[in-house]
Structure formats: C-alpha cells, structure tokens
Design an enzyme around this catalytic site. Structure first.
Site, PDB file in Angstrom:
ATOM      1  N   SER A 186       0.855  -1.190   0.000  1.00 22.32           N
ATOM      2  CA  SER A 186       0.000   0.000   0.000  1.00 22.32           C
ATOM      3  C   SER A 186       0.887   1.234   0.000  1.00 22.32           C
ATOM      4  O   SER A 186       2.018   1.192   0.502  1.00 22.32           O
ATOM      5  CB  SER A 186      -0.899   0.024   1.234  1.00 22.32           C
ATOM      6  OG  SER A 186      -1.539   1.286   1.376  1.00 22.32           O
ATOM      7  N   LYS A 243       0.929  -3.923   5.898  1.00 22.83           N
ATOM      8  CA  LYS A 243       1.407  -3.799   4.522  1.00 22.83           C
ATOM      9  C   LYS A 243       2.898  -3.458   4.469  1.00 22.83           C
ATOM     10  O   LYS A 243       3.596  -3.823   3.516  1.00 22.83           O
ATOM     11  CB  LYS A 243       0.606  -2.724   3.783  1.00 22.83           C
ATOM     12  CG  LYS A 243      -0.863  -3.081   3.580  1.00 22.83           C
ATOM     13  CD  LYS A 243      -1.037  -4.265   2.647  1.00 22.83           C
ATOM     14  CE  LYS A 243      -2.481  -4.459   2.242  1.00 22.83           C
ATOM     15  NZ  LYS A 243      -2.642  -5.525   1.229  1.00 22.83           N
TER      16      LYS A 243
END
EC number: 1.1.-.-
Length: 263
Positions: A145, A163
C-alpha cells in the site's frame, strides 16, 4: 522490444481475493492478455463466478476456487488444485486483504490479529506456496500500500504496518526465489475506486464523514497531478506487466500506483 513480450499466452495465473474489486480487475486483465486464470474467493462466490464468466467470454479459460488465505492448508490445497486442473502454475498475484482504521488507544488484540492474519501472514504463506508450486521463471506479485512506507495516516497503524511487512518480504523473497528464476514484486495502490472506495476514502479525509460521494472523488483526484481517481484496471495493467516477459529483470521492487499522489 516486441509487443509479444507483454502477452501471457500459455500461462496460468492465480489471483487471491479476485471475486471483486482490484482482484477481479487483475484476474480479468490477465485473461485479456492470454492467461488462463484461477479466481480465488473466500465468501463472494457469486461475484467470483461472474469474473470467471467474463474471462471465458474474453477468450481464455478460468475456474473459481474457494480458499481462506489465512489458512495455510487451504492455500496449499488451492494451488494443488490449480496445478491439477491446468497442469502448471506460472503467476500468483496475492491480492486478498482487509482494511482497518482505529486510534492507537482503541485497537484490540483481536483486531490486530484479524488484519495481520490475512494481510501479512496470509500473503507470506501465499508466497511460500507460490514458490513451491510455480514453474521455473514464474512470477509472485504481492500487494502492499502507498501508506506502508511513504506516508503516515491517522488511525491507520494496523493496516499500514501489515502492509509495511510486505515491502520487506518482497526484498528478501526475491533473493530466495532467484534459484527458480522466479521474480517477486509488489504493487502498492493508492486511492482506487472499488465498491468499497467511498466508505474507505472518507477515513483518509479529515471530516470526510460529512462529504458527499462527489466531494470524496474531488478530494482524492486533487491529490494526484493527473487529477483523477485510480481505477482497478490501473492496478491490473501493472500486475500484467510484472507477470510478463517484459519484466523478467524486475524483482524485489515495490511499485507505487497512485497517480503521483504521494511523491
């Protein structure tokens, strides 16, 4: 470079979490470029079957397989089934994930475990099983991300942390997977207009709960110098590049796909 280097004819791809949203777009784009596709889902069976129908209508083969990526045994079985059905596996795109918002003071252990089970642990073992099942020269593409390492977001520590681990996984896994000539990369999407986009995007905008859908769009588009919101196909096309022969010298990289919003 021949344009044929971007084709995926004769390849078999598996995309986790591809019944809807970004995953569905990835699966469809892979199919458009000639790959046969395994559409993975956990609960969205009707949506997954529609994705399969779309891929078949576009001219390649596809099947749907149910598996919870948080369960290692199910991940291994899914890839066994993919190889049994198609005879090989060349591309694995790990897309399944959960989003979470919560102030540091409010996050519970259960919520931490819920998110990391899928976003982090799940992706690790998807990659492990991909390595075990992929043909020599295969592709592993994880999902990070743009909040993982570029920019902090309020009330988003659990998701961003889950992430952020992916970025480290990719760099290390790319070394391990080199012995099979497998590349390992990740895409790091920004604001992408999926079915859950409007609700989630509001969490990133101060006072966003008072915004109309149109105002949310305007705000997200304003962040990008290209002045638009990202679409699932934007991610799908980059995944297709990473899956292709054109990207055979790209490994250990995290590609931010946010229209230049975070720079």
């Amino acid at each position: 470079m021949s344009v044929d280097n971007f084709r995926l004819d004769g390849k078999v791809a598996l995309v986790t979490g591809s019944g809807r949203g970004i995953g569905a777009a990835i699966a469809i784009e892979l199919g458009k470029r000639g790959a046969n596709v395994v559409v993975n889902y956990s609960r969205a069976v009707a949506e997954a079957n529609k994705v399969v129908e779309t891929i078949i209508a576009n001219g390649t083969k596809a099947i749907a397989i149910k598996a919870d990526v948080g369960e290692i045994d199910q991940v291994a079985k899914m890839m066994d089934q993919a190889v049994e059905h198609f005879g090989q596996l060349d591309i694995v795109s790990s897309n399944a994930g959960l989003v979470s918002f919560g102030h540091l003071k409010d996050v519970t252990g259960d919520e931490f475990d819920r998110v990391f089970r899928v976003n982090t642990r799940g992706q690790f073992f998807v990659a492990r099983e991909a390595y075990r099942h992929l043909s020599v020269g295969g592709r592993i593409i994880l999902t990070s991300s743009n909040t993982a390492s570029i920019k902090g977001v309020p009330k988003h520590a659990i998701y961003s942390g889950s992430k952020g681990a992916i970025d480290t996984f990719v760099r290390c896994m790319a070394i391990d997977a080199g012995d099979k000539k497998i590349t390992v990369n990740a895409v790091a999407p920004g604001a992408i207009k999926t079915d859950m986009y409007a609700a989630v995007a509001r969490e990133y905008i101060p006072g966003g709960d008072k915004f109309t859908d149109e105002q949310v769009d305007e705000c997200a588009a304003w962040l990008s110098p290209l002045e638009r919101v990202g679409l699932p196909a934007d991610i799908g096309r980059v995944v297709c590049f990473l899956a292709s022969d054109a990207a055979e010298w790209v490994s250990g990289k995290i590609l931010g796909i946010d229209g230049g919003a975070f720079r």
